[in-house]
Design an enzyme around this catalytic site. Structure first.
Site, PDB file in Angstrom:
ATOM      1  N   GLY A  12      32.016  32.216  35.137  1.00 36.59           N
ATOM      2  CA  GLY A  12      33.368  32.765  35.125  1.00 36.59           C
ATOM      3  C   GLY A  12      33.637  33.573  36.374  1.00 36.59           C
ATOM      4  CG  PHE A  15      40.324  40.564  36.335  1.00 37.88           C
ATOM      5  CD1 PHE A  15      40.733  41.174  37.503  1.00 37.88           C
ATOM      6  CD2 PHE A  15      41.260  39.852  35.603  1.00 37.88           C
ATOM      7  CE1 PHE A  15      42.045  41.088  37.942  1.00 37.88           C
ATOM      8  CE2 PHE A  15      42.571  39.764  36.024  1.00 37.88           C
ATOM      9  CZ  PHE A  15      42.973  40.377  37.194  1.00 37.88           C
ATOM     10  N   GLY A  16      35.895  39.907  35.390  1.00 36.93           N
ATOM     11  CA  GLY A  16      34.538  40.379  35.103  1.00 36.93           C
ATOM     12  C   GLY A  16      33.507  39.718  36.002  1.00 36.93           C
ATOM     13  CB  VAL A  80      29.143  26.759  31.402  1.00 38.43           C
ATOM     14  CG1 VAL A  80      28.100  27.059  30.350  1.00 38.43           C
ATOM     15  CG2 VAL A  80      28.618  27.126  32.786  1.00 38.43           C
ATOM     16  CD  GLU A 176      54.078  42.629  31.945  1.00 39.94           C
ATOM     17  OE1 GLU A 176      53.385  41.627  32.190  1.00 39.94           O
ATOM     18  OE2 GLU A 176      53.796  43.780  32.334  1.00 39.94           O
ATOM     19  CG  ASP A 305      39.726  39.305  28.033  1.00 41.60           C
ATOM     20  OD1 ASP A 305      39.633  40.528  28.231  1.00 41.60           O
ATOM     21  OD2 ASP A 305      40.750  38.647  28.279  1.00 41.60           O
ATOM     22  CD  GLN A 321      40.565  48.992  36.038  1.00 48.95           C
ATOM     23  OE1 GLN A 321      39.432  49.452  36.014  1.00 48.95           O
ATOM     24  NE2 GLN A 321      41.111  48.542  37.153  1.00 48.95           N
TER      25      GLN A 321
END
Ligand SMILES: Cc1cc2nc3c(=O)[nH]c(=O)nc-3n(C[C@H](O)[C@H](O)[C@H](O)COP(=O)(O)OP(=O)(O)OC[C@H]3O[C@@H](n4cnc5c(N)ncnc54)[C@H](O)[C@@H]3O)c2cc1C
Length: 435
Positions: A12, A15-16, A80, A176, A305, A321
């Protein structure tokens, strides 16, 4: 690096995963980052691609480019399909090969989430979600196509369905998206059509919850709802979608006729828990320990997540975050282990606050004791989003586009792009020979 240098596999490049890779920059290890797409996507601005403010290239950067200076890191485009945690192997599918084995000494799974239709997968055909760049372009096509079809349609009775846009889910993405759609309709499109009046279009935001932005304080939630209503969005709360089909949505027994329904409701984690065959929470997220490892496997980390971790009695939220901070922590922990240093203190999330934007000039911001709504919050929202975009070139390009759109109302990318391959040309119809 030799064959004995430890191998770290990161699955992945969101973000992480990206934060973990960057934190491993100076590690004496062979790092391999695998992603099924070739880009790191800034998901918080996906709704701006779906509503034509930005183009796809303005919110995503090739992962390879972001990690080009990291000599210890290899980027692999592949999906994967499973993990053998006993043999320490990850199985990867790529363009022309299935289940290619990749061994690891440390594994970091940062595979995020996908849409959830809460067991009603038949809705997916009629209500696309917003998770990838392809989703955003598909939603953009659908919205713009509806206006084109209405303009070409002589029968005004058919305009109603074409010009009704329903968003299911009033969390940050739904709010949004609804705000941006209202601005698109009332500002950008209003003078461009001749047969239809784009301002007659309806935007309906649905949620079974009693208020929008349920994770924000009641005051901010109320302010966001008022702002949406001011923009002309119909906010319907207290009932979810009972059915979604080709004709629209059924809510509490009433049908809303619509040709454009967009799913902004739930998410479900990646199958990391199934790959590892370990304990998960009710949503299917892998339960990790305070050092983000899987019980019994100090070499396997699950972050972002797709991981489940409680802090002070509450589950950490699925936000960027959390993923970034967990990625950095994991990188640091592995680096220390490789040097034989003691492990850092258990992971602790530092909450910098949450924001959601509602149309032009208005956002809500909640950070500890600070609760703010309006223009100042909107400026803070814009600054933070620019800061976190993956590359400097994107920051410049997005800022210029935002300023242009702010003053002119014109959007950056209002193209209907059909990504299916071009149909083969049909042979001309042969004329019957003259008698
Ligand atoms: C529309 C939208 C708006 C959002 N807005 C905000 C916001 O305003 N603020 C905020 O904080 N958060 C926001 N979020 C949430 C935020 O984007 C996520 O919390 C964050 O992306 C989680 O990071 P991650 O690394 O866990 O997963 P992701 O960033 O989703 O990355 C997962 C990566 O794993 C890859 N992957 C998945 N499965 C596989 C596989 N089998 N093989 C190979 N690769 C795989 C994916 O391609 C992806 O690149 C938003 C999310 C969405 C969808």
């Amino acid at each position: 690096m030799s064959e004995t240098t430890p191998r770290i596999v990161i699955v992945g490049g969101g973000f992480g995963g990206l934060a973990a890779a960057k934190a491993l920059k100076s590690a004496q290890a062979r790092v391999t980052l695998i992603d099924r797409t070739n880009h790191h996507l800034f998901q918080p601005l996906l709704y701006q691609v779906a509503t034509s403010v930005l183009s796809p290239g303005q919110i995503a950067t090739p992962i390879r480019e972001l990690l080009r200076k990291q000599q210890n890191t290899t980027v692999v485009l592949g999906e994967v399909a499973g993990v053998d945690k006993d043999k320490r192997i990850v199985w990867v599918n790529n363009a022309d090969r299935r289940c290619v084995p990749l061994t690891y000494d440390f594994l970091i799974l940062a595979t995020g989430v996908t849409h959830s239709y809460f067991g009603r997968n038949e809705f997916a055909e009629f209500a696309p979600g917003l998770k990838s760049l392809a989703d955003a372009v598909a939603v953009r096509n659908k919205i713009l196509q509806a206006f084109e079809q209405a303009e070409a349609e002589e029968d005004p009775a058919r305009h109603r369905d074409l010009l009704t846009f329903v968003l299911v889910g009033a969390g940050p993405t739904g709010v949004e998206m609804a705000g941006a759609l209202a601005v698109l309709i009332r500002r950008t499109l209003k003078s461009e059509f001749r047969r239809i009046n784009p301002e007659s279009a309806r935007v309906i935001l649905l949620d079974m919850a009693p208020r929008v932005l349920g994770s924000f304080s009641e005051g901010l939630s109320w302010a966001a709802k008022k702002r949406l209503e001011k923009l002309g969005v119909e906010v319907r709360l207290g009932h979810g979608a009972d059915k979604v089909d080709a004709d629209g949505v059924i809510v509490a027994g009433n049908r809303i006729f619509s040709k454009t329904v967009i799913w902004t409701a739930g998410v479900t984690p990646s199958p990391a828990g199934k790959w590892l065959n370990v304990g998960t929470d009710r949503a299917g997220r892998v339960r990790v320990q305070q050092d983000l490892t899987v019980p019994g496997h100090p070499e396997i980390f699950v972050i972002g997540d797709t991981a489940s971790l409680d802090q002070d009695g509450e589950a950490l939220p699925g936000v960027a975050q959390v993923a970034i901070q967990q990625g950095r922590y994991t990188g640091k922990l592995i680096r220390r282990r490789l040097c034989g240093k003691p492990a850092p203190r258990p992971f602790r999330y530092f909450d910098k606050g949450s924001m959601a934007v509602v149309g032009k000039n208005f956002a809500v911001l909640q950070s500890r004791q600070v609760h703010l709504s309006g223009y100042l919050a909107w400026l803070a929202w814009a600054g933070v989003h620019l800061e976190f975009l993956g590359a400097a070139s994107l920051r410049v390009s997005v800022l210029v586009q935002w300023v242009w759109t702010y003053f002119t109302g014109q959007r950056g990318s209002r193209l209907i792009v059909n990504h299916r391959g071009a149909e083969p040309a049909k042979p001309p119809i042969e004329q019957a020979p003259a008698a």
